[in-house]
Design a protein around this motif. Structure first.
Motif, mmCIF file in Angstrom:
data_model
loop_
_atom_site.group_PDB
_atom_site.id
_atom_site.type_symbol
_atom_site.label_atom_id
_atom_site.label_comp_id
_atom_site.label_asym_id
_atom_site.label_seq_id
_atom_site.Cartn_x
_atom_site.Cartn_y
_atom_site.Cartn_z
ATOM 1 N N SER B 69 0.853 -1.176 0.000
ATOM 2 C CA SER B 69 0.000 0.000 0.000
ATOM 3 C C SER B 69 0.889 1.225 0.000
ATOM 4 O O SER B 69 1.654 1.447 0.940
ATOM 5 C CB SER B 69 -0.917 0.018 1.224
ATOM 6 N N GLY B 70 0.818 1.979 -1.080
ATOM 7 C CA GLY B 70 1.674 3.156 -1.183
ATOM 8 C C GLY B 70 3.140 2.788 -1.165
ATOM 9 O O GLY B 70 3.592 1.951 -1.957
ATOM 10 N N ASN B 71 3.875 3.381 -0.255
ATOM 11 C CA ASN B 71 5.315 3.129 -0.163
ATOM 12 C C ASN B 71 5.678 2.021 0.826
ATOM 13 O O ASN B 71 6.857 1.826 1.135
ATOM 14 C CB ASN B 71 6.044 4.409 0.268
ATOM 15 N N THR B 72 4.675 1.306 1.331
ATOM 16 C CA THR B 72 4.919 0.270 2.327
ATOM 17 C C THR B 72 4.427 -1.094 1.849
ATOM 18 O O THR B 72 3.288 -1.235 1.408
ATOM 19 C CB THR B 72 4.231 0.617 3.658
ATOM 20 N N ALA B 73 5.331 -2.072 1.934
ATOM 21 C CA ALA B 73 4.983 -3.455 1.631
ATOM 22 C C ALA B 73 4.904 -4.238 2.937
ATOM 23 O O ALA B 73 5.490 -3.834 3.949
ATOM 24 C CB ALA B 73 6.035 -4.079 0.716
ATOM 25 N N SER B 74 4.189 -5.335 2.898
ATOM 26 C CA SER B 74 4.028 -6.147 4.102
ATOM 27 C C SER B 74 4.113 -7.626 3.767
ATOM 28 O O SER B 74 3.649 -8.055 2.702
ATOM 29 C CB SER B 74 2.680 -5.861 4.777
ATOM 30 N N LEU B 75 4.688 -8.367 4.686
ATOM 31 C CA LEU B 75 4.725 -9.821 4.624
ATOM 32 C C LEU B 75 3.930 -10.344 5.805
ATOM 33 O O LEU B 75 4.199 -9.959 6.948
ATOM 34 C CB LEU B 75 6.164 -10.338 4.716
ATOM 35 N N THR B 76 2.943 -11.194 5.523
ATOM 36 C CA THR B 76 2.155 -11.803 6.582
ATOM 37 C C THR B 76 2.414 -13.297 6.599
ATOM 38 O O THR B 76 2.400 -13.947 5.551
ATOM 39 C CB THR B 76 0.653 -11.536 6.391
ATOM 40 N N ILE B 77 2.672 -13.809 7.778
ATOM 41 C CA ILE B 77 2.839 -15.246 7.970
ATOM 42 C C ILE B 77 1.729 -15.691 8.906
ATOM 43 O O ILE B 77 1.619 -15.209 10.037
ATOM 44 C CB ILE B 77 4.209 -15.591 8.582
ATOM 45 N N SER B 78 0.895 -16.585 8.411
ATOM 46 C CA SER B 78 -0.209 -17.083 9.222
ATOM 47 C C SER B 78 0.119 -18.482 9.735
ATOM 48 O O SER B 78 0.982 -19.167 9.181
ATOM 49 C CB SER B 78 -1.508 -17.097 8.413
ATOM 50 N N GLY B 79 -0.561 -18.905 10.786
ATOM 51 C CA GLY B 79 -0.326 -20.230 11.342
ATOM 52 C C GLY B 79 1.143 -20.451 11.666
ATOM 53 O O GLY B 79 1.741 -21.435 11.234
ATOM 54 N N LEU B 80 1.716 -19.541 12.439
ATOM 55 C CA LEU B 80 3.147 -19.597 12.737
ATOM 56 C C LEU B 80 3.593 -20.981 13.180
ATOM 57 O O LEU B 80 2.921 -21.647 13.981
ATOM 58 C CB LEU B 80 3.499 -18.597 13.829
ATOM 59 N N GLN B 81 4.763 -21.379 12.650
ATOM 60 C CA GLN B 81 5.381 -22.639 13.037
ATOM 61 C C GLN B 81 6.799 -22.358 13.533
ATOM 62 O O GLN B 81 7.403 -21.342 13.173
ATOM 63 C CB GLN B 81 5.402 -23.602 11.861
ATOM 64 N N ALA B 82 7.317 -23.287 14.291
ATOM 65 C CA ALA B 82 8.662 -23.113 14.854
ATOM 66 C C ALA B 82 9.702 -22.867 13.772
ATOM 67 O O ALA B 82 10.624 -22.069 13.942
ATOM 68 C CB ALA B 82 9.031 -24.333 15.694
ATOM 69 N N ASP B 83 9.548 -23.536 12.640
ATOM 70 C CA ASP B 83 10.522 -23.405 11.562
ATOM 71 C C ASP B 83 10.466 -22.044 10.868
ATOM 72 O O ASP B 83 11.351 -21.693 10.087
ATOM 73 C CB ASP B 83 10.320 -24.504 10.522
ATOM 74 N N ASP B 84 9.453 -21.258 11.160
ATOM 75 C CA ASP B 84 9.375 -19.920 10.575
ATOM 76 C C ASP B 84 10.343 -18.961 11.255
ATOM 77 O O ASP B 84 10.582 -17.857 10.758
ATOM 78 C CB ASP B 84 7.949 -19.355 10.695
ATOM 79 N N GLU B 85 10.884 -19.369 12.387
ATOM 80 C CA GLU B 85 11.835 -18.512 13.099
ATOM 81 C C GLU B 85 13.073 -18.326 12.235
ATOM 82 O O GLU B 85 13.805 -19.272 11.939
ATOM 83 C CB GLU B 85 12.205 -19.127 14.447
ATOM 84 N N ALA B 86 13.317 -17.092 11.806
ATOM 85 C CA ALA B 86 14.376 -16.775 10.841
ATOM 86 C C ALA B 86 14.466 -15.262 10.694
ATOM 87 O O ALA B 86 13.694 -14.525 11.306
ATOM 88 C CB ALA B 86 14.071 -17.423 9.483
ATOM 89 N N ASP B 87 15.398 -14.833 9.868
ATOM 90 C CA ASP B 87 15.478 -13.425 9.485
ATOM 91 C C ASP B 87 14.752 -13.241 8.163
ATOM 92 O O ASP B 87 14.841 -14.092 7.276
ATOM 93 C CB ASP B 87 16.938 -12.978 9.330
ATOM 94 N N TYR B 88 14.050 -12.133 8.025
ATOM 95 C CA TYR B 88 13.292 -11.842 6.811
ATOM 96 C C TYR B 88 13.730 -10.487 6.256
ATOM 97 O O TYR B 88 13.824 -9.504 7.000
ATOM 98 C CB TYR B 88 11.794 -11.837 7.099
ATOM 99 N N TYR B 89 13.996 -10.470 4.949
ATOM 100 C CA TYR B 89 14.451 -9.259 4.275
ATOM 101 C C TYR B 89 13.493 -8.909 3.139
ATOM 102 O O TYR B 89 13.074 -9.783 2.385
ATOM 103 C CB TYR B 89 15.840 -9.451 3.670
ATOM 104 N N CYS B 90 13.188 -7.633 3.009
ATOM 105 C CA CYS B 90 12.421 -7.177 1.857
ATOM 106 C C CYS B 90 13.373 -6.526 0.856
ATOM 107 O O CYS B 90 14.485 -6.117 1.206
ATOM 108 C CB CYS B 90 11.335 -6.191 2.258
ATOM 109 N N SER B 91 12.917 -6.447 -0.373
ATOM 110 C CA SER B 91 13.702 -5.831 -1.431
ATOM 111 C C SER B 91 12.755 -5.218 -2.448
ATOM 112 O O SER B 91 11.624 -5.678 -2.611
ATOM 113 C CB SER B 91 14.590 -6.875 -2.114
ATOM 114 N N SER B 92 13.221 -4.204 -3.131
ATOM 115 C CA SER B 92 12.433 -3.591 -4.188
ATOM 116 C C SER B 92 13.338 -3.134 -5.311
ATOM 117 O O SER B 92 14.469 -2.695 -5.083
ATOM 118 C CB SER B 92 11.650 -2.393 -3.655
ATOM 119 N N TYR B 93 12.831 -3.260 -6.516
ATOM 120 C CA TYR B 93 13.480 -2.615 -7.649
ATOM 121 C C TYR B 93 13.304 -1.116 -7.450
ATOM 122 O O TYR B 93 12.307 -0.658 -6.884
ATOM 123 C CB TYR B 93 12.822 -3.067 -8.944
#
Lengths: 120, 111
Positions: B69-93
Protein backbone atom coordinates in the motif's frame (compact mmCIF):
# COMPACT_ATOMS: atom_id res chain seq x y z
CA UNK A 1 17.96 -26.38 -9.69
CA UNK A 2 20.87 -24.00 -9.98
CA UNK A 3 23.24 -24.03 -7.03
CA UNK A 4 25.78 -21.40 -6.08
CA UNK A 5 28.81 -21.57 -3.80
CA UNK A 6 31.02 -18.66 -2.82
CA UNK A 7 34.71 -19.04 -2.08
CA UNK A 8 37.61 -16.78 -1.22
CA UNK A 9 39.81 -15.55 1.62
CA UNK A 10 38.09 -14.83 4.89
CA UNK A 11 40.34 -11.88 5.70
CA UNK A 12 41.72 -9.04 3.63
CA UNK A 13 44.00 -6.21 4.71
CA UNK A 14 42.88 -2.59 4.39
CA UNK A 15 43.68 -1.00 1.01
CA UNK A 16 44.04 -4.41 -0.65
CA UNK A 17 41.67 -6.09 -3.14
CA UNK A 18 38.91 -8.43 -2.04
CA UNK A 19 38.50 -11.30 -4.52
CA UNK A 20 35.65 -13.81 -4.40
CA UNK A 21 34.46 -16.52 -6.74
CA UNK A 22 31.01 -18.04 -7.18
CA UNK A 23 30.92 -21.56 -8.58
CA UNK A 24 27.74 -22.38 -10.47
CA UNK A 25 26.27 -25.86 -10.84
CA UNK A 26 23.11 -26.82 -12.65
CA UNK A 27 23.43 -24.16 -15.35
CA UNK A 28 26.00 -22.67 -17.68
CA UNK A 29 27.02 -19.10 -16.95
CA UNK A 30 26.79 -18.43 -20.68
CA UNK A 31 23.17 -19.57 -20.86
CA UNK A 32 20.93 -16.79 -22.06
CA UNK A 33 18.50 -15.62 -19.50
CA UNK A 34 20.66 -15.28 -16.40
CA UNK A 35 22.10 -12.33 -14.56
CA UNK A 36 24.82 -13.31 -12.10
CA UNK A 37 24.74 -11.06 -9.06
CA UNK A 38 26.53 -10.21 -5.84
CA UNK A 39 24.80 -9.02 -2.68
CA UNK A 40 26.41 -8.42 0.70
CA UNK A 41 25.10 -8.33 4.26
CA UNK A 42 26.71 -5.55 6.22
CA UNK A 43 26.89 -5.92 10.01
CA UNK A 44 23.84 -4.32 11.56
CA UNK A 45 22.77 -2.76 8.26
CA UNK A 46 21.00 -5.43 6.25
CA UNK A 47 21.60 -6.33 2.64
CA UNK A 48 23.23 -4.25 -0.10
CA UNK A 49 23.10 -5.00 -3.82
CA UNK A 50 26.62 -4.91 -5.26
CA UNK A 51 26.16 -5.54 -8.96
CA UNK A 52 25.65 -8.11 -11.68
CA UNK A 53 27.05 -9.47 -14.90
CA UNK A 54 24.92 -10.83 -17.69
CA UNK A 55 25.42 -14.05 -19.62
CA UNK A 56 26.95 -11.93 -22.39
CA UNK A 57 29.36 -10.14 -20.08
CA UNK A 58 27.55 -6.84 -19.65
CA UNK A 59 27.92 -5.44 -16.14
CA UNK A 60 25.92 -3.11 -13.94
CA UNK A 61 27.26 -1.91 -10.63
CA UNK A 62 25.94 -0.16 -7.54
CA UNK A 63 27.07 3.46 -8.04
CA UNK A 64 28.41 3.57 -4.49
CA UNK A 65 30.90 0.79 -5.34
CA UNK A 66 31.40 1.28 -9.06
CA UNK A 67 34.78 2.99 -8.82
CA UNK A 68 36.29 0.01 -6.97
CA UNK A 69 34.35 -2.89 -8.44
CA UNK A 70 34.87 -5.45 -11.18
CA UNK A 71 32.65 -8.48 -11.84
CA UNK A 72 33.71 -11.00 -14.46
CA UNK A 73 32.87 -14.42 -15.93
CA UNK A 74 35.19 -17.43 -16.14
CA UNK A 75 33.57 -19.62 -18.74
CA UNK A 76 36.17 -22.37 -18.49
CA UNK A 77 35.34 -22.94 -14.84
CA UNK A 78 31.64 -21.98 -14.93
CA UNK A 79 32.30 -19.33 -12.32
CA UNK A 80 31.87 -15.63 -11.90
CA UNK A 81 34.00 -13.41 -9.73
CA UNK A 82 33.98 -10.21 -7.73
CA UNK A 83 36.97 -7.96 -7.22
CA UNK A 84 36.63 -4.99 -4.88
CA UNK A 85 39.70 -2.81 -4.56
CA UNK A 86 40.92 -0.43 -1.85
CA UNK A 87 38.86 -2.10 0.84
CA UNK A 88 38.27 -0.64 4.27
CA UNK A 89 36.63 -1.96 7.43
CA UNK A 90 33.31 -0.78 5.99
CA UNK A 91 33.57 -3.57 3.43
CA UNK A 92 33.48 -6.24 6.14
CA UNK A 93 30.39 -8.29 5.31
CA UNK A 94 28.95 -11.63 4.33
CA UNK A 95 29.10 -11.78 0.54
CA UNK A 96 26.43 -13.75 -1.33
CA UNK A 97 26.24 -14.62 -4.99
CA UNK A 98 22.74 -14.84 -6.44
CA UNK A 99 20.83 -15.38 -9.66
CA UNK A 100 18.33 -13.13 -11.33
CA UNK A 101 16.49 -14.36 -14.39
CA UNK A 102 16.02 -12.03 -17.33
CA UNK A 103 12.77 -10.07 -17.18
CA UNK A 104 12.39 -10.73 -13.47
CA UNK A 105 13.03 -8.36 -10.60
CA UNK A 106 14.00 -10.68 -7.79
CA UNK A 107 16.83 -13.02 -6.87
CA UNK A 108 15.62 -16.56 -7.31
CA UNK A 109 18.59 -18.50 -5.87
CA UNK A 110 21.36 -17.55 -3.53
CA UNK A 111 24.62 -18.96 -2.25
CA UNK A 112 25.12 -19.52 1.45
CA UNK A 113 27.50 -16.58 1.67
CA UNK A 114 31.08 -16.13 2.80
CA UNK A 115 32.30 -13.83 5.54
CA UNK A 116 35.04 -11.42 4.60
CA UNK A 117 36.69 -9.38 7.33
CA UNK A 118 38.84 -6.39 6.46
CA UNK A 119 41.48 -6.12 9.11
CA UNK A 120 45.22 -5.70 9.41
CA UNK B 1 21.18 2.60 7.43
CA UNK B 2 19.24 0.53 4.91
CA UNK B 3 17.24 1.99 2.06
CA UNK B 4 14.08 0.15 3.16
CA UNK B 5 12.91 0.26 6.77
CA UNK B 6 11.87 -2.90 8.57
CA UNK B 7 11.24 -3.53 12.27
CA UNK B 8 14.27 -5.12 13.87
CA UNK B 9 12.24 -7.89 15.45
CA UNK B 10 8.76 -9.36 15.68
CA UNK B 11 7.45 -12.31 17.63
CA UNK B 12 4.43 -14.52 17.80
CA UNK B 13 3.18 -17.77 19.22
CA UNK B 14 2.64 -20.95 17.21
CA UNK B 15 -0.57 -20.76 15.24
CA UNK B 16 -0.77 -16.99 15.35
CA UNK B 17 -0.26 -14.56 12.46
CA UNK B 18 2.36 -11.85 12.24
CA UNK B 19 3.01 -9.06 9.77
CA UNK B 20 6.36 -7.52 8.89
CA UNK B 21 6.33 -4.07 7.32
CA UNK B 22 8.81 -2.68 4.83
CA UNK B 23 8.75 1.04 4.16
CA UNK B 24 10.41 2.65 1.19
CA UNK B 25 9.78 5.69 -0.98
CA UNK B 26 7.99 6.74 -4.12
CA UNK B 27 11.15 5.83 -6.05
CA UNK B 28 11.12 2.18 -5.11
CA UNK B 29 8.18 0.43 -3.42
CA UNK B 30 5.77 3.19 -4.35
CA UNK B 31 6.79 3.19 -8.00
CA UNK B 32 7.10 -0.50 -8.86
CA UNK B 33 5.25 -3.73 -8.14
CA UNK B 34 8.58 -5.50 -7.77
CA UNK B 35 8.78 -6.14 -4.05
CA UNK B 36 10.31 -9.43 -2.98
CA UNK B 37 10.83 -11.10 0.38
CA UNK B 38 13.56 -13.50 1.49
CA UNK B 39 13.76 -15.85 4.46
CA UNK B 40 17.15 -16.68 5.92
CA UNK B 41 17.84 -19.25 8.60
CA UNK B 42 21.18 -18.94 10.44
CA UNK B 43 24.06 -20.13 8.30
CA UNK B 44 21.82 -20.83 5.32
CA UNK B 45 21.31 -19.17 1.98
CA UNK B 46 18.48 -16.64 1.70
CA UNK B 47 15.35 -18.17 0.20
CA UNK B 48 12.88 -16.31 -2.01
CA UNK B 49 9.39 -16.55 -0.51
CA UNK B 50 7.47 -13.71 -2.20
CA UNK B 51 8.08 -11.90 -5.49
CA UNK B 52 6.28 -9.20 -7.43
CA UNK B 53 4.54 -8.10 -4.20
CA UNK B 54 2.12 -11.02 -3.90
CA UNK B 55 3.41 -14.03 -5.85
CA UNK B 56 4.79 -17.17 -4.21
CA UNK B 57 7.41 -19.40 -5.83
CA UNK B 58 6.55 -23.03 -6.28
CA UNK B 59 7.00 -24.90 -3.01
CA UNK B 60 6.44 -21.95 -0.70
CA UNK B 61 3.52 -22.48 1.62
CA UNK B 62 0.44 -20.32 1.22
CA UNK B 63 0.85 -19.33 4.87
CA UNK B 64 3.18 -16.67 3.45
CA UNK B 65 1.50 -13.73 1.73
CA UNK B 66 2.55 -10.30 0.57
CA UNK B 67 0.83 -6.98 -0.02
CA UNK B 68 1.59 -3.35 -0.72
CA UNK B 69 0.00 0.00 0.00
CA UNK B 70 1.67 3.16 -1.18
CA UNK B 71 5.31 3.13 -0.16
CA UNK B 72 4.92 0.27 2.33
CA UNK B 73 4.98 -3.45 1.63
CA UNK B 74 4.03 -6.15 4.10
CA UNK B 75 4.72 -9.82 4.62
CA UNK B 76 2.16 -11.80 6.58
CA UNK B 77 2.84 -15.25 7.97
CA UNK B 78 -0.21 -17.08 9.22
CA UNK B 79 -0.33 -20.23 11.34
CA UNK B 80 3.15 -19.60 12.74
CA UNK B 81 5.38 -22.64 13.04
CA UNK B 82 8.66 -23.11 14.85
CA UNK B 83 10.52 -23.40 11.56
CA UNK B 84 9.37 -19.92 10.57
CA UNK B 85 11.84 -18.51 13.10
CA UNK B 86 14.38 -16.78 10.84
CA UNK B 87 15.48 -13.43 9.48
CA UNK B 88 13.29 -11.84 6.81
CA UNK B 89 14.45 -9.26 4.27
CA UNK B 90 12.42 -7.18 1.86
CA UNK B 91 13.70 -5.83 -1.43
CA UNK B 92 12.43 -3.59 -4.19
CA UNK B 93 13.48 -2.62 -7.65
CA UNK B 94 14.26 1.09 -7.63
CA UNK B 95 14.32 3.99 -10.04
CA UNK B 96 17.70 5.52 -10.73
CA UNK B 97 21.08 3.87 -10.79
CA UNK B 98 21.05 1.71 -7.66
CA UNK B 99 18.43 -0.65 -9.16
CA UNK B 100 17.83 -2.84 -6.10
CA UNK B 101 17.34 -1.77 -2.51
CA UNK B 102 16.95 -3.95 0.54
CA UNK B 103 15.69 -3.68 4.08
CA UNK B 104 17.71 -4.09 7.23
CA UNK B 105 16.05 -7.39 8.07
CA UNK B 106 13.56 -8.50 10.69
CA UNK B 107 14.23 -11.28 13.15
CA UNK B 108 11.14 -13.38 13.72
CA UNK B 109 10.94 -15.23 17.02
CA UNK B 110 8.36 -17.95 17.49
CA UNK B 111 7.62 -18.01 21.19
Amino acid sequence: QVQLQESGPGQVKPSQTLSLTCTVSGASITSTGYYWSWVRRLPGKGLEWIGYISYSGNTYYNPSLKRRLNISLDMSKNQFSLNLSSVTAADTAIYHCAIRLVATYYFSSWGQGTLVTVSS
Amino acid sequence: QSALTQPASVSGSPGQSITISCTGTSSDIGDFNYVSWYQQHPGKAPKLIIYDVTSRPSGVFNRFSGSKSGNTASLTISGLQADDEADYYCSSYAAGSTLWVFGGGTKLTVL
